[in-house]
Design an enzyme around this catalytic site. Structure first.
Site, PDB file in Angstrom:
ATOM      1  N   GLY A  13       0.818  -1.212   0.000  1.00  0.00           N
ATOM      2  CA  GLY A  13       0.000   0.000   0.000  1.00  0.00           C
ATOM      3  C   GLY A  13       0.851   1.259   0.000  1.00  0.00           C
ATOM      4  O   GLY A  13       2.084   1.200   0.108  1.00  0.00           O
ATOM      5  N   GLY A  27      -7.673  -3.193   1.402  1.00  0.00           N
ATOM      6  CA  GLY A  27      -8.030  -2.230   0.364  1.00  0.00           C
ATOM      7  C   GLY A  27      -7.212  -2.453  -0.904  1.00  0.00           C
ATOM      8  O   GLY A  27      -7.686  -2.238  -2.014  1.00  0.00           O
ATOM      9  N   GLY A  28      -5.982  -2.909  -0.708  1.00  0.00           N
ATOM     10  CA  GLY A  28      -5.110  -3.185  -1.858  1.00  0.00           C
ATOM     11  C   GLY A  28      -5.206  -4.626  -2.332  1.00  0.00           C
ATOM     12  O   GLY A  28      -4.498  -5.021  -3.272  1.00  0.00           O
ATOM     13  N   GLU A  65      -0.855 -10.677   3.713  1.00  0.00           N
ATOM     14  CA  GLU A  65      -0.582  -9.767   4.831  1.00  0.00           C
ATOM     15  C   GLU A  65      -0.872 -10.454   6.165  1.00  0.00           C
ATOM     16  O   GLU A  65      -0.113 -10.326   7.126  1.00  0.00           O
ATOM     17  CB  GLU A  65      -1.436  -8.504   4.697  1.00  0.00           C
ATOM     18  CG  GLU A  65      -0.996  -7.624   3.525  1.00  0.00           C
ATOM     19  CD  GLU A  65      -1.940  -6.465   3.233  1.00  0.00           C
ATOM     20  OE1 GLU A  65      -1.511  -5.546   2.539  1.00  0.00           O
ATOM     21  OE2 GLU A  65      -3.092  -6.483   3.691  1.00  0.00           O
TER      22      GLU A  65
HETATM   23  C1  5RP Z   1      -3.485  -3.555   1.316  1.00  0.00           C
HETATM   24  C2  5RP Z   1      -3.754  -2.978   2.653  1.00  0.00           C
HETATM   25  C3  5RP Z   1      -3.224  -1.629   2.937  1.00  0.00           C
HETATM   26  O1  5RP Z   1      -2.414  -1.681   4.064  1.00  0.00           O
HETATM   27  C4  5RP Z   1      -4.372  -0.692   3.199  1.00  0.00           C
HETATM   28  O2  5RP Z   1      -5.236  -0.720   2.085  1.00  0.00           O
HETATM   29  C5  5RP Z   1      -3.879   0.743   3.437  1.00  0.00           C
HETATM   30  O3  5RP Z   1      -3.377   1.280   2.258  1.00  0.00           O
HETATM   31  P1  5RP Z   1      -2.715   2.705   2.189  1.00  0.00           P
HETATM   32  O4  5RP Z   1      -1.451   2.656   2.973  1.00  0.00           O
HETATM   33  O5  5RP Z   1      -2.472   2.903   0.704  1.00  0.00           O
HETATM   34  O6  5RP Z   1      -3.689   3.709   2.734  1.00  0.00           O
HETATM   35  O7  5RP Z   1      -4.367  -3.567   3.506  1.00  0.00           O
HETATM   36  O8  5RP Z   1      -4.128  -4.784   1.145  1.00  0.00           O
END
Ligand code: 5RP
Length: 222
Positions: free
Chosen positions: A33, A99-100, A106
């Site tokens: 992310g 989100g990613g 993870e």
């Molecule tokens: C990816 C994740 C990221 O840690 C999460 O989406 C936060 O993203 P960002 O640092 O771009 O705000 O869980 O799967």
């Protein structure tokens, strides 16, 4: 201060926190992310003598400077530190991630770590996970509709993340309008639905330390 600057400050703080504790045998787990990318920048601009890193996504691995060995989790005993962002966190250091779309790897890395350091900015704080940010669920393709029906019965509004395939070759369903009252229980309940690979609630293995950057300070929750 813009959000990117806060993400960067949080990442720098994480780097400064772990740096004195590293040695030639240390292995760092790297999340995915935009916040984690700032941590990777710190790593790349320093010259640490460590055993290597394990990444939670191909995207993160592709950013690591080649002076560091990118290792497979199978090659190492454990991770000294796992550094990653989050979509939401609460005061109990429980998280929503994914989100990613890298949530499964993870979570595996978080479980394998001695210390999970979560780097966020203040916009990620919530009293109730899932009320605003949708919960990502990685599913086996043939089970997508069946899993979505179960999630609707549980009160959520599942939406297929069209055009996205995870590094594991699976699909993602994002569940909207899904306030999570008891994260630990819901995490286990969702993972019991056949076809679910993993969900984005990090409650059983939550963060050990949250580093949260605000406009004028860095707050550490540990
Ligand atoms: C990816 C994740 C990221 O840690 C999460 O989406 C936060 O993203 P960002 O640092 O771009 O705000 O869980 O799967």
């Amino acid at each position: 201060m813009n959000q990117d600057l806060k993400k960067k400050n949080s990442a720098i703080e994480a780097f400064n926190l772990i740096n004195p504790k590293l040695n030639k045998d240390s292995v760092i787990g790297i999340g995915t992310g935009s916040t984690t990318n700032f941590f990777i920048e710190e790593l790349n601009s320093s010259n640490l003598h460590i055993k290597g890193v394990v990444c939670s996504s191909k995207a993160s691995a592709s950013l690591i400077r080649n002076t560091y060995d990118v290792l497979s989790l199978n090659e190492v005993h454990s991770l000294d530190f796992y550094v990653d962002g989050a979509d939401e966190y609460n005061d109990r250091k429980e998280l929503i991630k994914g989100g990613g779309g890298a949530l499964t790897r993870e979570k595996i890395l978080a479980y394998s770590s001695e210390s999970f350091i979560c780097i966020v900015d203040e916009t990620k704080h919530t009293d109730l996970l899932g009320r605003e940010f949708p919960l990502a669920i990685e599913v086996i393709e043939i089970a997508r509709s069946a899993v979505s029906r179960e999630l609707m019965k549980m009160g959520g509004k599942p939406i297929f993340r069209n055009g996205f395939t995870s590094d594991n070759g699976n699909q993602i369903v994002d569940v909207h309008n899904f306030p999570i009252e008891i994260p630990y229980e819901l995490e286990a309940e969702i993972n019991n639905i056949p076809g679910v690979v993993e969900n984005g609630i990090f409650a059983k293995r939550k963060a050990d330390v949250i580093i949260c950057a605000t406009d004028n300070s860095i707050n550490i929750l540990d």
